[in-house]
Design a protein around this motif. Structure first.
Motif, mmCIF file in Angstrom:
data_model
loop_
_atom_site.group_PDB
_atom_site.id
_atom_site.type_symbol
_atom_site.label_atom_id
_atom_site.label_comp_id
_atom_site.label_asym_id
_atom_site.label_seq_id
_atom_site.Cartn_x
_atom_site.Cartn_y
_atom_site.Cartn_z
ATOM 1 N N ALA A 1 56.374 34.543 28.074
ATOM 2 C CA ALA A 1 57.336 33.452 27.903
ATOM 3 C C ALA A 1 57.057 32.645 26.643
ATOM 4 N N TYR A 2 55.784 32.433 26.324
ATOM 5 C CA TYR A 2 55.423 31.599 25.180
ATOM 6 C C TYR A 2 55.270 32.403 23.895
ATOM 7 N N GLY A 3 55.314 33.730 23.988
ATOM 8 C CA GLY A 3 55.198 34.555 22.788
ATOM 9 C C GLY A 3 53.792 34.626 22.243
ATOM 10 N N ALA A 4 52.792 34.491 23.123
ATOM 11 C CA ALA A 4 51.392 34.575 22.699
ATOM 12 C C ALA A 4 50.940 36.031 22.671
ATOM 13 N N GLY A 5 50.111 36.372 21.706
ATOM 14 C CA GLY A 5 49.599 37.726 21.598
ATOM 15 C C GLY A 5 48.425 37.983 22.532
ATOM 16 N N LYS A 6 47.956 39.225 22.530
ATOM 17 C CA LYS A 6 46.845 39.583 23.418
ATOM 18 C C LYS A 6 45.544 38.926 22.989
ATOM 19 N N GLU A 7 45.479 38.413 21.761
ATOM 20 C CA GLU A 7 44.259 37.753 21.295
ATOM 21 C C GLU A 7 44.062 36.391 21.955
ATOM 22 N N ALA A 8 45.137 35.822 22.457
ATOM 23 C CA ALA A 8 45.064 34.484 23.052
ATOM 24 C C ALA A 8 44.449 34.548 24.439
ATOM 25 N N ALA A 9 43.512 33.660 24.695
ATOM 26 C CA ALA A 9 43.014 33.443 26.051
ATOM 27 C C ALA A 9 43.797 32.274 26.632
ATOM 28 N N ILE A 10 44.282 32.423 27.853
ATOM 29 C CA ILE A 10 45.148 31.412 28.464
ATOM 30 C C ILE A 10 44.508 30.898 29.742
ATOM 31 N N VAL A 11 44.416 29.576 29.826
ATOM 32 C CA VAL A 11 43.871 28.920 31.007
ATOM 33 C C VAL A 11 45.014 28.201 31.720
ATOM 34 N N ALA A 12 45.185 28.473 33.001
ATOM 35 C CA ALA A 12 46.171 27.757 33.807
ATOM 36 C C ALA A 12 45.479 26.611 34.529
ATOM 37 N N GLY A 13 46.138 25.464 34.568
ATOM 38 C CA GLY A 13 45.563 24.305 35.231
ATOM 39 C C GLY A 13 46.604 23.590 36.069
ATOM 40 N N PRO A 14 46.170 22.631 36.894
ATOM 41 C CA PRO A 14 47.102 21.869 37.742
ATOM 42 C C PRO A 14 47.810 20.776 36.945
ATOM 43 N N GLY A 15 48.609 21.196 35.997
ATOM 44 C CA GLY A 15 49.298 20.285 35.101
ATOM 45 C C GLY A 15 48.597 20.215 33.760
ATOM 46 N N SER A 16 49.365 20.025 32.690
ATOM 47 C CA SER A 16 48.750 19.926 31.369
ATOM 48 C C SER A 16 47.855 18.695 31.270
#
Length: 340
Positions: free
Chosen positions: A70-85
């Motif tokens: 959805a955000y157009g991030a590549g595979k190099e990006a590490a993504i952390v999900a949290g309970p709200g920004s």
């Protein structure tokens, strides 16, 4: 300044505080104090076990994959999900050694408060050219809250590269970028010296779900994940967030709708004789010599807007939803400004 006034000034959405001061019940009020989509999409179904079991790793992995796409991030990006920004904003400073932090201001106040709470030396700068050479971390909100300022992605990438060259970090809060994705740096996430905050609840109108993301390097993502601890995102949030982020058609429809409504709001406010400071797809900020008096007059009509103590001549308007809400705002402004 009363405690109620403090609450209203510090954040939008302080509707209970406004009711305590100006009366009425929640159903009477039109809350335009937040930059949140007032017309959220229908909720997808939530599996029953999302409520009864601890979240599984597979569900979080699917959410991360949906966010990456959805955000157009590549595979190099590490993504952390949290309970709200906000949770990610609050925890990030504790993942960094105490240092000098430069925040492009005025902007969302919680960045400065979070870094100060973690023992950093916080410096608020304006313009970005005033950046001190010894700042280890720079924070930019783009598009900016509350003035709608936009900074070209190429300029921010250049800054991130300069900071990375001396071991620094650029933090870009993109809470309001979803409906204007061409301003996002997500495609560059994973490069050294860059962390991007993304909010889920604003553009989808689901702020109460509490879901947000940080896009950064693997090393910093690991520290942030450890700080958040296990099961940071609830099962229902994982399910709803995944289903909505996987719906690319919904994202495009919302973007068109929100930008059209922001333009409509801007036109309405200009027609009322108000000077525009700036806009995003989710709010418009105006300048008025008696902005707080205008805020209070609107509260008298049970319409809540967002004033600012740092810029007392500014007032921010979120988007109305139903047709009757647009009419109500237009009529209230006409009456107040005609009398004022």
């Amino acid at each position: 300044m009363t405690q109620t006034h403090d609450l209203v000034l510090r954040h939008g959405g302080a509707l209970d505080a406004a009711i305590a001061r100006f009366g009425g019940v929640r159903a009477d009020w039109l809350d335009l104090s937040t930059g949140i989509n007032p017309l959220p999409p229908s909720l997808p179904p939530v599996p029953a076990d999302a409520w009864t079991r601890l979240p599984e790793r597979a569900a979080e992995d699917r959410l991360i994959a949906a966010a990456r796409s959805a955000y157009g991030a590549g595979k190099e990006a590490a993504i952390v999900a949290g309970p709200g920004s906000q949770a990610l904003i609050s925890n990030l400073p504790f993942c960094l050694p105490p240092s000098k932090i430069a925040i492009l201001s005025p902007t969302y106040s919680e960045h400065g408060l979070a870094f100060a709470a973690a023992g950093h030396d916080v410096l608020r700068i304006s313009p970005l050219d005033a950046l001190p050479g010894d700042a280890a971390t720079v924070v930019v909100v783009n598009p900016n809250n509350p003035d709608g300022r936009h900074i070209a992605p190429a300029d921010l990438l250049s800054l991130a590269e300069r900071l990375a060259g001396r071991g620094g970090l650029l933090v870009v809060d993109e809470a309001f970028v979803d409906a204007e994705p061409h301003w996002s740096l997500a495609a560059s996430a994973g490069m050294p010296g860059l962390l991007i905050h993304r909010s889920f609840g604003k553009v989808y109108g689901l702020a109460g779900l509490r879901l947000g993301f940080a896009l950064t390097t693997c090393e910093l993502a690991g520290r942030l994940s450890e700080r958040l601890g296990p099961w940071a995102v609830s099962g229902p949030a994982l399910a709803i967030g995944t289903a909505i982020l996987e719906d690319g058609g919904l994202r495009k429809r919302l973007s068109r709708q929100l930008n059209a409504n922001a333009d409509r709001l801007k036109s309405l406010l200009q027609t009322a004789g108000l000077e525009i400071v700036g806009r995003t797809a989710l709010f418009v900020t105006i300048r008025h010599a008696n902005a707080y008096r205008l805020h209070e007059a609107l509260c008298g009509h049970h319409i809540l807007t967002r004033p600012f103590d740092h810029s007392p001549d500014w007032l921010r308007f979120g988007l109305p939803g139903a047709a009757a809400e647009w009419d109500r705002l237009e009529e209230a402004l006409a009456k107040i400004l005609r009398l004022g």
